[in-house]
Design a protein around this motif. Structure first.
Motif, PDB file in Angstrom:
ATOM      1  N   ARG A   3       1.311  -1.431  -0.266  1.00  0.00           N
ATOM      2  CA  ARG A   3      -0.402   0.244  -0.311  1.00  0.00           C
ATOM      3  C   ARG A   3       0.884   1.414  -0.105  1.00  0.00           C
ATOM      4  O   ARG A   3       1.317   1.496   1.351  1.00  0.00           O
ATOM      5  CB  ARG A   3      -1.187   0.169   1.030  1.00  0.00           C
ATOM      6  CG  ARG A   3      -1.768   1.498   1.065  1.00  0.00           C
ATOM      7  CD  ARG A   3      -2.334   1.050   2.294  1.00  0.00           C
ATOM      8  NE  ARG A   3      -1.748   0.886   4.012  1.00  0.00           N
ATOM      9  CZ  ARG A   3      -1.204   1.551   4.347  1.00  0.00           C
ATOM     10  NH1 ARG A   3      -1.348   3.526   3.849  1.00  0.00           N
ATOM     11  NH2 ARG A   3      -0.908   1.925   5.985  1.00  0.00           N
ATOM     12  N   SER A  32      -8.683   0.223  -5.931  1.00  0.00           N
ATOM     13  CA  SER A  32      -7.765   1.054  -5.242  1.00  0.00           C
ATOM     14  C   SER A  32      -6.330   1.509  -5.922  1.00  0.00           C
ATOM     15  O   SER A  32      -6.159   1.270  -7.196  1.00  0.00           O
ATOM     16  CB  SER A  32      -6.912  -0.628  -4.752  1.00  0.00           C
ATOM     17  OG  SER A  32      -5.683   0.063  -3.879  1.00  0.00           O
ATOM     18  N   GLN A  64      -7.454  -3.320   3.441  1.00  0.00           N
ATOM     19  CA  GLN A  64      -7.869  -1.759   2.728  1.00  0.00           C
ATOM     20  C   GLN A  64      -8.841  -1.715   2.752  1.00  0.00           C
ATOM     21  O   GLN A  64      -9.537  -0.602   3.195  1.00  0.00           O
ATOM     22  CB  GLN A  64      -6.598  -1.990   1.159  1.00  0.00           C
ATOM     23  CG  GLN A  64      -5.683  -1.740   2.158  1.00  0.00           C
ATOM     24  CD  GLN A  64      -4.883  -1.976   0.676  1.00  0.00           C
ATOM     25  OE1 GLN A  64      -4.791  -1.119  -0.218  1.00  0.00           O
ATOM     26  NE2 GLN A  64      -3.470  -2.755   0.217  1.00  0.00           N
ATOM     27  N   LYS A  88      -4.534  -0.559   9.924  1.00  0.00           N
ATOM     28  CA  LYS A  88      -5.052   0.117   8.985  1.00  0.00           C
ATOM     29  C   LYS A  88      -5.403   1.911  10.211  1.00  0.00           C
ATOM     30  O   LYS A  88      -5.836   2.538   9.123  1.00  0.00           O
ATOM     31  CB  LYS A  88      -6.745  -0.383   9.430  1.00  0.00           C
ATOM     32  CG  LYS A  88      -6.896  -1.896   8.882  1.00  0.00           C
ATOM     33  CD  LYS A  88      -8.520  -2.708   9.437  1.00  0.00           C
ATOM     34  CE  LYS A  88      -7.862  -2.899  10.302  1.00  0.00           C
ATOM     35  NZ  LYS A  88      -7.137  -4.501   9.986  1.00  0.00           N
ATOM     36  N   TYR A  91      -3.023   4.175   7.300  1.00  0.00           N
ATOM     37  CA  TYR A  91      -3.701   4.337   6.546  1.00  0.00           C
ATOM     38  C   TYR A  91      -5.313   4.913   6.575  1.00  0.00           C
ATOM     39  O   TYR A  91      -5.171   6.246   5.610  1.00  0.00           O
ATOM     40  CB  TYR A  91      -4.910   3.685   5.589  1.00  0.00           C
ATOM     41  CG  TYR A  91      -5.435   3.115   3.944  1.00  0.00           C
ATOM     42  CD1 TYR A  91      -4.370   3.947   3.244  1.00  0.00           C
ATOM     43  CD2 TYR A  91      -6.348   2.211   3.879  1.00  0.00           C
ATOM     44  CE1 TYR A  91      -5.389   3.729   2.072  1.00  0.00           C
ATOM     45  CE2 TYR A  91      -6.321   2.103   2.248  1.00  0.00           C
ATOM     46  CZ  TYR A  91      -6.444   3.647   2.194  1.00  0.00           C
ATOM     47  OH  TYR A  91      -6.543   3.668  -0.167  1.00  0.00           O
TER      48      TYR A  91
END
Length: 116
Positions: A3, A32, A64, A88, A91
């Motif tokens: 990510r 994504s 995600q 998480k 993110y």
């Protein structure tokens, strides 16, 4: 799956750096904007200079999805109670552009170290 941390690098720059190091990568999926699927690697992707600089994090696609569903915005307040190891949460912070309040905790005390 990587990510990309868009606060530090663009996905195309992360992809180019990984390819230069001998990886085969492709965009994760249409949903994504930050995911890269690493199909093959000649190097440990969790130890590249780009990884250590925070350009990307190793995180499953499934991990995600909850963040995308939450859709955090800058200035919001978020409480995450199952935060370890922190994917998480980081993110959320990324999508909040490091603006707002994010409290990350975990029920299991021995997992707290992973979130710091």
């Amino acid at each position: 799956v990587a990510r990309c941390n868009t606060l530090k690098a663009r996905r195309k720059d992360v992809a180019a750096a990984l390819v230069k190091r001998g990886c085969t990568v492709e965009p994760l999926a249409a949903w994504s904007k930050v995911g890269l699927k690493i199909n093959r690697s000649d190097v440990p992707v969790g130890a590249t200079p780009e990884y250590l600089a925070g350009w990307y994090m190793l995180q499953s696609a499934a991990s995600q999805c909850p963040v995308l569903a939450l859709d955090p915005k800058p200035g919001e307040r978020i409480l995450e109670l199952c935060a370890a190891p922190g994917g998480k949460s980081s993110y959320c912070a990324q999508l909040m552009k490091n603006q707002g309040v994010l409290i990350a905790n975990d029920l299991k005390r021995d997992r707290h170290k992973a979130t710091t």
